[in-house]
Design an enzyme around this catalytic site. Structure first.
Site, PDB file in Angstrom:
ATOM      1  N   ASP A   1       0.854  -1.204  -0.099  1.00 11.99           N
ATOM      2  CA  ASP A   1      -0.077   0.032  -0.045  1.00 11.99           C
ATOM      3  C   ASP A   1       0.754   1.192   0.111  1.00 11.99           C
ATOM      4  O   ASP A   1       1.332   1.580   1.015  1.00 11.99           O
ATOM      5  CB  ASP A   1      -1.077  -0.024   1.288  1.00 11.99           C
ATOM      6  CG  ASP A   1      -1.783   1.193   1.324  1.00 11.99           C
ATOM      7  OD1 ASP A   1      -2.197   1.681   0.401  1.00 11.99           O
ATOM      8  OD2 ASP A   1      -2.012   1.731   2.445  1.00 11.99           O
TER       9      ASP A   1
ATOM     10  N   GLU B   1      -1.628  -1.512  -4.534  1.00  4.04           N
ATOM     11  CA  GLU B   1      -2.983  -0.975  -4.490  1.00  4.04           C
ATOM     12  C   GLU B   1      -2.908   0.094  -5.429  1.00  4.04           C
ATOM     13  O   GLU B   1      -1.944   1.006  -5.466  1.00  4.04           O
ATOM     14  CB  GLU B   1      -3.526  -0.608  -2.888  1.00  4.04           C
ATOM     15  CG  GLU B   1      -4.827   0.257  -3.069  1.00  4.04           C
ATOM     16  CD  GLU B   1      -5.587   0.245  -1.627  1.00  4.04           C
ATOM     17  OE1 GLU B   1      -5.163  -0.808  -0.818  1.00  4.04           O
ATOM     18  OE2 GLU B   1      -6.081   1.178  -1.171  1.00  4.04           O
TER      19      GLU B   1
ATOM     20  N   ASP C   1      -1.444   0.445   8.092  1.00  5.04           N
ATOM     21  CA  ASP C   1      -0.948   0.665   6.920  1.00  5.04           C
ATOM     22  C   ASP C   1      -0.594  -0.955   6.347  1.00  5.04           C
ATOM     23  O   ASP C   1      -0.624  -1.176   5.377  1.00  5.04           O
ATOM     24  CB  ASP C   1       0.407   1.483   6.998  1.00  5.04           C
ATOM     25  CG  ASP C   1       0.216   2.850   6.870  1.00  5.04           C
ATOM     26  OD1 ASP C   1      -0.401   3.526   5.959  1.00  5.04           O
ATOM     27  OD2 ASP C   1       0.390   3.522   8.026  1.00  5.04           O
TER      28      ASP C   1
END
EC number: 3.1.21.10
Lengths: 173, 173
Positions: A7, A67, A139
């Site tokens: 991410d 992502e 996260d």
């Protein structure tokens, strides 16, 4: 197959590593790469590259899932995020990993079953799906969710193959 | 000192190589790295990394100068540009080059003497300053202009040093 989920962020980039064993997904590791606050862009790019290289060297993933970024309202933030994302992808390309990309909608749909789920729901479902003792840090949870999404997609592609679909030149026909 | 100037773009990334010899700037090479149209982002990032690595290996620059990106009105374009820029910086970091960044305003000011000069004026001044036989192609001209800006800045820092300024731990005091 070992999946590295990422991410990307301009300050904090989460990562999560999973093993796919049949229908099961096994947690291996997760954490985040933090770029030095106030550092120049070249220094931040270098620290992202180093971080990705270290994670790849240590955990030896077979594929990466990243992502797809939400475009921010603030153009300067969007640019920063894009730069971080470019550096992260460069690190993964350099490590020789095949890369899949998933939108936040796909990730939430896959993990929570609702494309509009909030961050906390994602954290809880990641904890449940991976049978973790505690709630993963936000996260890291997002990165693990991306890896889980890839695991589901990889699994369903295999299932489709098993149920009579054919491949030609590596593609489903 | 050999300077590699870069003008990053999501489709075309211009590069220009100059040698600084005293007060003179000598043209070495210029061109552009094109990313395959319609390719996925990981493929485009890989082609940018390969291109930068090839240029660095072939011309062996000592430093890199990169144009700071203009934030576009379209958020999606800004994100794409950011990603290309992140990949380019990753390539330069990987090649071990120190990186300086200059805004378009600084580049136009340095090369044309007017921060609001247009692309054609930049092309013409690059041709004149480097005594080129023809007008350089637009992306290459921008990259050469960034390299020229760095050459001027490096030159004036040396001049200031000569005129009595002191350095401590590599910094002007």
């Amino acid at each position: 197959m070992r999946v590295l989920g990422i991410d990307p962020g301009s300050r904090v980039t989460g990562f999560g590593v999973l093993d796919i064993a049949g229908q099961q997904q096994l947690y291996v590791a997760s954490g985040c790469i933090k770029t030095p606050p106030g550092a120049t862009l070249p220094v931040r790019v270098a620290s992202l590259l180093d971080g990705i290289a270290e994670v790849c060297k240590h955990y030896q993933p077979d594929v990466a899932a990243v992502e797809l970024v939400f475009v921010n309202v603030n153009p300067q933030s969007t640019l920063m995020l894009g730069q971080a994302r470019g550096a992260v992808l460069a690190g993964l390309v350099h490590a020789g990993l095949p890369i899949s990309e998933y939108t936040a909608l796909q990730v939430k749909q896959a993990v929570v079953g609702n494309g509009h789920a909030d961050k906390t729901q994602v954290q809880h479902m990641v904890q449940r799906l991976l049978r973790l003792n505690g709630l993963p840090q936000a996260d890291a949870a997002d990165a693990l969710a991306v890896a889980l999404t890839h695991a589901q997609n990889a699994g369903s592609a295999l299932k489709q193959l098993g149920s009579g679909l054919k491949m030609r030149r590596g593609r489903l026909t």
